[in-house]
Design an enzyme around this catalytic site. Structure first.
Site, PDB file in Angstrom:
ATOM      1  N   GLN C 181       4.719  42.145  37.446  1.00 39.73           N
ATOM      2  CA  GLN C 181       4.567  43.068  36.322  1.00 39.73           C
ATOM      3  C   GLN C 181       5.900  43.543  35.793  1.00 39.73           C
ATOM      4  O   GLN C 181       6.009  43.937  34.644  1.00 39.73           O
ATOM      5  CB  GLN C 181       3.731  44.288  36.744  1.00 39.73           C
ATOM      6  CG  GLN C 181       2.286  43.996  37.035  1.00 39.73           C
ATOM      7  CD  GLN C 181       1.491  43.592  35.787  1.00 39.73           C
ATOM      8  OE1 GLN C 181       1.922  43.828  34.660  1.00 39.73           O
ATOM      9  NE2 GLN C 181       0.356  42.974  35.986  1.00 39.73           N
ATOM     10  N   THR C 241       4.464  17.707  41.667  1.00 37.32           N
ATOM     11  CA  THR C 241       5.069  17.334  40.391  1.00 37.32           C
ATOM     12  C   THR C 241       5.368  18.575  39.578  1.00 37.32           C
ATOM     13  O   THR C 241       4.517  19.445  39.416  1.00 37.32           O
ATOM     14  CB  THR C 241       4.095  16.443  39.586  1.00 37.32           C
ATOM     15  OG1 THR C 241       3.814  15.282  40.349  1.00 37.32           O
ATOM     16  CG2 THR C 241       4.703  16.051  38.255  1.00 37.32           C
ATOM     17  N   CYS C 327     -17.710  49.689  39.062  1.00 39.07           N
ATOM     18  CA  CYS C 327     -18.651  48.855  38.322  1.00 39.07           C
ATOM     19  C   CYS C 327     -18.002  47.633  37.699  1.00 39.07           C
ATOM     20  O   CYS C 327     -18.654  46.647  37.420  1.00 39.07           O
ATOM     21  CB  CYS C 327     -19.335  49.676  37.238  1.00 39.07           C
ATOM     22  SG  CYS C 327     -20.167  51.098  37.924  1.00 39.07           S
TER      23      CYS C 327
END
Lengths: 379, 129, 403
Positions: C181, C241, C327
């Site tokens: 961040q 890669t 929630c």
């Protein structure tokens, strides 16, 4: 430039890139977010998962997206070994990709026992050799589906079935990075528990791949954290690349039948023309049917492979000698050595690998230049 | 988790948001849940002399599905007898609102609120003799 | 003004168009594998990768040989912590981190604990900062690594990196910093701050997803056991890669950050103040979670009393934000970061995280202020807790029957 190094990497197909673009801009959200931007990204990811699942005939939940083939291979071996607390026995082959060989060596350092099964002169693993290496304590067998340097295909289904019959609870993994998208593959039919693939080998972008797993398989995750991919691989998903992988898979599925035939024809053209001009040229792995339709590993005794490659590059033709990972290291690759080829001959090997945008003209140009270069380099 | 149309509707077009006088003998109040859980529902019913629920009001602290569940039951409660009210099952609420599995508990809480409100009313009536 | 309004820059950032432009040629025209030493396609790609490496190094004040490219900060965190623990385990088996770290750090530590390592999870103070004396007290002669993030993803709080670095150097303990961040939003100098390992993430700084890096100090040399074994890429520290387009994008993002960070931070800070003051001047019972001073300019985490977070998110659906409410989390638990600050569970449920960034406009901020104020007022009308509070009842004194 004539590009004939598709086993190292391929161009991203134009439709694939086009499909990816919106996910770099409008649909940029984090798929874990509940808001619209996140949902738009998640939707794209879900579609891609379905497309890849369709190519391999598996259920979406069997797909774990990774950052590429290397990660998928490491995840497979590590994940299984960790579940057994790094005890027990592992079997792999001498011609595996470095990522498999190295992680197996790593597991050996952590306490497991390792058997590396050899191959015959054609580069094939013999099922009976794997069988005789099996022990009650064998936890994992990892045998690649098709070799990146020679294109030689292994009898994976046969090996897998034998292993499963002999050792209950054994897990079988196959590195199918070179075969997915080039030849038809059905996960179930291979009888393996895990299969690795990489997007940039089938016209998708670099930086994404997948490990396909059996639904009942339990693996210790390699990367932990936010719990993405149902806790199996943490880290914000690389949505644009995943979308690209999905599109590449879908394209491959649609063109597979035709493409296979086309590449076979080109392979035949290449190999027969070379043999005509240079009867002293040797193709590794003998018969073409035992190899991927796009790959030809060949050598002209006495001519140094790396030098051929560099000369061809000057002529505008890109091929490789040995795998990309190993190129420039000045040592012959472990694959021809495992096939019983001398170090000197191994150093003469070059690899030609074709792809979706290779034409008959490209093959002609290659043959002509190859022959010219060989002549020039002949002492 | 896209915002469910039906759930959204209960927030954008609220019905029966409010309070009844909880000291009024004809009012039953049910307060369930806890702030620490993120769900608190206050459901109130006014029962007439025939034992029919004449009015119902709610106030809810909780997610959209919790608000919608409590809002929905206030609609259903009106005109029902107390025994009929007790027959309302959370599955009906969940179905009507098309709640996803992770939100089913909101409908369970709404069912609890009804039971608590009815019980509160009945208790009051009993103590009144 | 674009709708919906995006205000979740800590979740992910839109890619800067200049970054995308830089990346595009590397998918099609210049598609070679950077490890292919034998042809121009490969060399070209390798060159681009080395340029990107230089751009990343410059932003951190590091040498380009100290930059290992990874698939993102999660991998960098896993690699740093696992890699150091396994390499130095004969020297000691104790690690220190903080309770507010990202799950990638916490979960990696937990896995090590299952393998016999011990980990101290330092608490944080009310403002979200780690206490230096607590850190020092936790260090023993068995400690091999301290992992403390630069800026927190939920509350934006910036830890005292230079002080931590100094202490660690003194005690000869390695210091890893998850700067996913922080990079591009605060000054980071691995030399001045004496940081030994640092994780960065492309998609948190207007770059692409699927790419990140790990800075690994060379002087004195920090060693680690790799996670991804294989072709020996990245000096043996991380095989696989190298995805040229993604690396080019990361490099460009770092370059832009270096050029524009100072100005951008100023601008974003002003906008954040606008957002905060706009809300505070029109609503009561709003609290800021975490230190306001020691904070990334684009982060604002607020608790709106008596209003639940997810319902508020739904009510302001034209604005994309995130919530610390259970929630909205997959685990149905309220934010552990907020809880670590001493925020009650109830208050954690009322929190919203606003993330502003490079493309946020003043117009958008005004709209968000109005929308939020309206929604909060409306939800308070519907809230039994607000009703109780208004009539003088102390919510905390009630015996709730939790179910």
């Amino acid at each position: 430039m004539v590009y004939l190094d598709h086993n190292a990497t391929s161009v991203v197909r134009p439709q694939v890139l086009e499909g990816m673009l919106p996910f770099f801009s409008e649909r940029f959200g984090n798929p874990a977010s509940v808001h619209g931007a996140g949902r738009a990204a998640r939707q794209g990811m879900d579609v891609a998962r379905r497309r890849l699942a369709a190519l391999l005939e598996v259920h979406e939940s069997q797909i774990i997206f990774t950052s590429g083939g290397t990660e998928a291979n490491v995840m497979a071996v590590f994940g299984c070994a960790a579940r057994h607390h790094f005890s027990g026995h592992l079997i792999t082959s001498a011609v595996e990709h470095a990522s498999v060989l190295q992680v197996c060596a790593g597991m050996e350092r952590r306490g497991m026992e390792l058997t590396v099964v050899g191959v015959d002169a054609d580069g094939r693993v013999r099922p009976e050799d794997v069988c005789s290496a099996l022990r009650e304590s064998t936890r994992l067998v990892s045998i690649m589906h098709a070799n990146n340097e020679t294109g030689v295909m292994q009898p994976v289904a046969e090996i897998a079935e034998l292993c499963r019959a002999r050792v209950p609870g054994i897990v079988v993994h196959t590195d199918a990075v070179q075969s997915v998208g080039k030849i038809p593959l059905c996960f179930e039919a291979l009888s393996v528990h895990m299969l690795s693939l990489s997007a940039h080998k089938l016209g998708g972008p670099k930086g994404v791949g997948a490990l396909v797993v059996d639904s009942a398989l339990l693996l210790e995750p390699l990367l932990v954290g936010g719990g993405q991919e149902r806790g199996r691989r943490s880290g914000t998903e690389n949505v644009p690349a995943i979308v690209g992988l999905g599109l590449a898979a879908e394209l491959a599925q649609h063109t597979m039948a035709e493409e296979q035939k086309r590449l076979r024809r080109l392979q035949q053209q290449l190999e027969s023309q070379i043999q005509n001009e240079r009867p002293d040229a040797l193709v590794m792995g003998q018969s073409a049917e035992q190899r991927l339709p796009n790959t030809t590993a060949l050598l002209v005794p006495g001519i140094h492979g790396e030098t051929v490659v560099m000369n061809l590059d000057l002529e505008g033709i890109a091929i490789s000698s040995g795998s990309a990972c190993a190129s420039g290291r000045g040592q012959p690759s472990h694959v021809p050595l495992a096939m019983g080829v001398t170090a000197e001959l191994a150093a003469s090997m070059v690899r030609v690998s074709m792809g979706w945008n290779t034409t008959s003209l490209d093959v002609e140009r290659f043959v002509r230049s190859f022959v010219t270069v060989i002549k020039r380099l002949q002492p | 988790m896209a915002y469910n149309e039906r759930v959204l509707d209960h927030y954008e077009n609220p019905r029966n948001v409010g309070s009844l006088d909880k000291d009024d003998p004809s009012v039953g109040t049910g307060m369930v849940g806890a702030p620490a859980c993120g769900d608190v529902m206050k459901l109130q019913i006014r029962v007439d002399d025939q034992g029919v629920i004449a009015d119902a009001k709610f106030k809810t602290f909780g997610c959209g599905s919790a608000i919608a569940s409590s809002s929905l039951v206030t609609e259903w409660l009106k005109g029902k007898s107390l025994d009929e009210a007790l027959m309302i099952k959370n599955q009906q609420v969940a179905e009507e609102l098309a709640l996803p599995p992770v939100k089913i508990h909101c409908s369970v809480l709404a069912e609890d609120a009804i039971k608590t409100a009815v019980s509160d009313y009945r208790k009051k009536q009993k103590s009144l003799g | 003004m674009k709708h919906p309004i995006y205000m979740d820059y800590q979740g992910t950032t839109p890619m800067d168009p200049r970054v995308l432009e830089e990346m595009l040629p590397w998918f099609v025209e210049k598609f070679g594998n950077p490890a292919s030493r034998s042809h121009a396609y490969g060399w070209e790609a390798e060159q681009a990768v080395e340029k990107a490496r230089e751009q990343v190094a410059r932003l951190l004040g590091a040498d380009s040989r100290e930059i290992v490219f990874t698939s993102g900060a999660t991998e960098s965190d896993n690699l740093a912590i696992q890699g150091v623990a396994r390499f130095y385990q004969d020297k000691g088996r104790h690690l220190i981190t903080a309770v507010t770290e990202h799950k990638a750090v916490l979960d990696t530590c937990r896995h090590l604990e299952a393998d016999g390592f011990t980990v101290t999870y330092l608490p944080v103070q009310k403002d979200g900062l780690v206490a230096m004396d607590a850190l020092e007290a936790a260090m023993t002669d068995q400690t091999i690594l301290v992992s403390i993030m630069a800026g927190n993803n939920e509350i934006g709080v910036i830890q005292p990196l230079a002080e931590i670095g100094q202490l660690c150097r003194q005690k000869k303990v390695l210091f890893h910093c998850d700067a996913a961040q922080g990079v591009g939003k605060m000054a980071l100098d691995v030399e001045a701050m004496q940081i030994d390992l640092l994780s960065i993430s492309g998609h948190k700084m207007y770059g692409p997803k699927g790419v990140g890096a790990l800075y690994v100090r060379r002087r004195p040399r920090v060693r680690l056991k790799p996670l991804f074994h294989g072709g020996g890429h990245e000096r043996g520290m991380r095989s696989g890669t190298l995805p040229t387009p993604l690396l080019v994008g990361l490099g460009k993002a770092c370059e832009l950050a270096m050029q524009e960070m100072a100005e951008e931070n100023k601008r974003v800070l002003v906008l954040r103040e606008q957002l905060l003051q706009g809300i505070l001047s029109q609503l009561t019972h709003v609290e800021v979670n975490g230190s306001v001073e020691q904070r990334l300019p684009g982060n604002l985490n607020l608790s709106f009393g008596y209003v639940e977070g997810e319902s508020l998110m739904m009510a302001i659906k034209e604005v994309a934000v995130s919530s610390g409410s259970a929630c909205t989390s997959a685990s149905l638990e309220p934010s552990y970061v907020l809880r670590a600050l001493g925020v009650s569970e109830a208050q954690a449920h009322t929190s919203i995280r606003f993330g502003l960034g490079r493309f946020t406009t003043a117009e958008e901020v005004n709209f968000v202020v109005q929308t939020v104020v309206q929604a909060v007022n409306r939800l308070r009308e519907m809230s039994p807790l607000w009703e109780m509070a208004q009539s003088g009842i102390d919510i905390n004194s009630i015996q709730w029957d939790a179910h």
